[in-house]
Design a protein around this motif. Structure first.
Motif, PDB file in Angstrom:
ATOM      1  N   THR A  99      12.720  81.612 -31.729  1.00  0.00           N
ATOM      2  CA  THR A  99      12.453  81.552 -30.181  1.00  0.00           C
ATOM      3  C   THR A  99      12.335  82.892 -29.684  1.00  0.00           C
ATOM      4  O   THR A  99      11.337  82.856 -28.662  1.00  0.00           O
ATOM      5  N   ILE A 100      13.097  84.071 -30.058  1.00  0.00           N
ATOM      6  CA  ILE A 100      12.908  85.146 -29.662  1.00  0.00           C
ATOM      7  C   ILE A 100      11.290  85.723 -29.975  1.00  0.00           C
ATOM      8  O   ILE A 100      10.719  86.459 -29.199  1.00  0.00           O
ATOM      9  N   THR A 101      11.209  85.326 -31.217  1.00  0.00           N
ATOM     10  CA  THR A 101       9.713  85.791 -31.495  1.00  0.00           C
ATOM     11  C   THR A 101       8.553  85.151 -30.847  1.00  0.00           C
ATOM     12  O   THR A 101       7.873  85.586 -30.356  1.00  0.00           O
ATOM     13  N   ASP A 102       8.990  83.803 -30.619  1.00  0.00           N
ATOM     14  CA  ASP A 102       7.839  83.100 -29.688  1.00  0.00           C
ATOM     15  C   ASP A 102       7.677  83.554 -28.246  1.00  0.00           C
ATOM     16  O   ASP A 102       6.777  83.576 -27.761  1.00  0.00           O
ATOM     17  N   ALA A 103       8.994  83.924 -27.735  1.00  0.00           N
ATOM     18  CA  ALA A 103       9.125  84.466 -26.434  1.00  0.00           C
ATOM     19  C   ALA A 103       8.204  85.648 -26.236  1.00  0.00           C
ATOM     20  O   ALA A 103       7.472  86.092 -25.172  1.00  0.00           O
ATOM     21  N   ALA A 104       8.466  86.729 -27.213  1.00  0.00           N
ATOM     22  CA  ALA A 104       7.938  88.213 -27.355  1.00  0.00           C
ATOM     23  C   ALA A 104       6.223  88.010 -27.584  1.00  0.00           C
ATOM     24  O   ALA A 104       5.562  88.543 -26.649  1.00  0.00           O
ATOM     25  N   LEU A 105       5.935  86.983 -28.433  1.00  0.00           N
ATOM     26  CA  LEU A 105       4.351  87.028 -28.677  1.00  0.00           C
ATOM     27  C   LEU A 105       3.938  86.198 -27.454  1.00  0.00           C
ATOM     28  O   LEU A 105       2.572  86.578 -26.896  1.00  0.00           O
ATOM     29  N   GLY A 106       4.579  85.286 -26.794  1.00  0.00           N
ATOM     30  CA  GLY A 106       3.962  84.608 -25.531  1.00  0.00           C
ATOM     31  C   GLY A 106       3.779  85.708 -24.420  1.00  0.00           C
ATOM     32  O   GLY A 106       2.866  85.557 -23.512  1.00  0.00           O
ATOM     33  N   ALA A 107       4.851  86.629 -24.350  1.00  0.00           N
ATOM     34  CA  ALA A 107       4.829  87.601 -23.027  1.00  0.00           C
ATOM     35  C   ALA A 107       3.535  88.377 -23.383  1.00  0.00           C
ATOM     36  O   ALA A 107       3.150  88.888 -22.205  1.00  0.00           O
ATOM     37  N   ILE A 108       2.887  88.618 -24.374  1.00  0.00           N
ATOM     38  CA  ILE A 108       1.783  89.549 -24.484  1.00  0.00           C
ATOM     39  C   ILE A 108       0.601  88.667 -24.934  1.00  0.00           C
ATOM     40  O   ILE A 108      -0.456  89.200 -25.043  1.00  0.00           O
ATOM     41  N   GLY A 109       0.737  87.479 -24.680  1.00  0.00           N
ATOM     42  CA  GLY A 109      -0.531  86.466 -24.698  1.00  0.00           C
ATOM     43  C   GLY A 109      -1.027  86.404 -26.216  1.00  0.00           C
ATOM     44  O   GLY A 109      -2.103  86.412 -26.456  1.00  0.00           O
ATOM     45  N   ALA A 110      -0.089  86.481 -27.291  1.00  0.00           N
ATOM     46  CA  ALA A 110      -0.579  86.559 -28.587  1.00  0.00           C
ATOM     47  C   ALA A 110      -0.230  85.057 -29.519  1.00  0.00           C
ATOM     48  O   ALA A 110      -0.081  85.207 -30.513  1.00  0.00           O
ATOM     49  N   GLY A 111      -0.068  84.115 -28.511  1.00  0.00           N
ATOM     50  CA  GLY A 111       0.356  83.025 -29.287  1.00  0.00           C
ATOM     51  C   GLY A 111       1.770  82.697 -29.638  1.00  0.00           C
ATOM     52  O   GLY A 111       2.624  83.166 -28.831  1.00  0.00           O
ATOM     53  N   ASP A 112       2.265  82.103 -30.881  1.00  0.00           N
ATOM     54  CA  ASP A 112       3.366  81.816 -31.208  1.00  0.00           C
ATOM     55  C   ASP A 112       3.635  82.202 -32.594  1.00  0.00           C
ATOM     56  O   ASP A 112       2.754  82.812 -33.498  1.00  0.00           O
ATOM     57  N   LEU A 113       4.946  81.663 -32.913  1.00  0.00           N
ATOM     58  CA  LEU A 113       5.430  81.735 -34.580  1.00  0.00           C
ATOM     59  C   LEU A 113       4.222  81.268 -35.391  1.00  0.00           C
ATOM     60  O   LEU A 113       3.896  81.769 -36.492  1.00  0.00           O
ATOM     61  N   GLY A 114       3.944  79.887 -35.225  1.00  0.00           N
ATOM     62  CA  GLY A 114       2.915  79.097 -35.942  1.00  0.00           C
ATOM     63  C   GLY A 114       1.635  79.782 -36.309  1.00  0.00           C
ATOM     64  O   GLY A 114       1.068  79.584 -37.346  1.00  0.00           O
ATOM     65  N   LYS A 115       1.005  80.633 -35.105  1.00  0.00           N
ATOM     66  CA  LYS A 115      -0.171  81.030 -35.200  1.00  0.00           C
ATOM     67  C   LYS A 115      -0.076  82.401 -36.176  1.00  0.00           C
ATOM     68  O   LYS A 115      -0.928  82.417 -36.922  1.00  0.00           O
ATOM     69  N   HIS A 116       0.967  82.970 -36.272  1.00  0.00           N
ATOM     70  CA  HIS A 116       0.990  84.229 -37.124  1.00  0.00           C
ATOM     71  C   HIS A 116       1.618  83.842 -38.400  1.00  0.00           C
ATOM     72  O   HIS A 116       1.280  84.724 -39.324  1.00  0.00           O
ATOM     73  N   PHE A 117       2.612  82.901 -38.596  1.00  0.00           N
ATOM     74  CA  PHE A 117       3.427  82.700 -39.418  1.00  0.00           C
ATOM     75  C   PHE A 117       3.324  81.216 -40.016  1.00  0.00           C
ATOM     76  O   PHE A 117       4.395  80.573 -39.816  1.00  0.00           O
TER      77      PHE A 117
END
Length: 159
Positions: A44-62
């Motif tokens: 959830t922290i990973t998703d929040a960090a990615l979302g804050a920079i507009g870079a999608g979510d965990l599933g997109k990157h991993f």
């Protein structure tokens, strides 16, 4: 400039897996089911960090369809996502997290989680809040079928 991101994740409890929350092993007869190590708090922290920079979510990157991430260490996934945050020119203001679990009681592990998360986000532990709550026996969390987590992160432009 500041950016705010929020994350939410849920994983099912199952026998035969370790329980990892915030990068900390929690003694419990059940662990979380997932393609990676299923650390719902770090996810959830990973998703929040990615979302804050507009870079999608965990599933997109991993993606869980990629065998390269089978049993992946969520600390490594968060570290990779955090590198994207830094590359975008941001640092952590703070992160505030809540874990929803009927059992086990998480209070004895909160400080270890905060320290681990602070290390991963390259910040002082004072910038990391981790709270735990039950759902008063309601829903899938209350029936001890799973654990949920949510996080809100504040990023600030690096100077």
């Amino acid at each position: 400039m500041i950016r705010i991101g929020q994350g939410f994740d849920v994983h099912q409890l199952t026998e035969g897996r370790p329980l990892l929350l915030g990068g900390v092993h929690i003694p419990h007869p059940k662990g979380l089911l997932g393609h990676s190590d299923a650390d719902v708090l770090l996810h959830t922290i990973t998703d929040a960090a990615l979302g804050a920079i507009g870079a999608g979510d965990l599933g997109k990157h991993f993606p869980d369809t990629d065998e390269a991430f089978k049993d992946a260490d969520s600390k490594h996934l968060l570290s990779q996502a955090w590198q994207l945050v830094k590359n975008a020119g941001y640092t952590l203001g703070n992160v505030d997290c809540t874990v929803m679990a009927q059992k086990p009681k998480l209070a004895p592990y909160i400080e270890a989680m905060r320290k681990q998360i602070a290390e991963l986000l390259e910040t002082d532990v004072a910038n990391v809040s981790v709270k735990a709550t039950t759902t008063e026996t309601l829903g899938f969390v209350g029936r001890e079928e799973g654990i949920a987590a949510q996080a809100v992160i504040l990023l600030q432009k690096a100077e």
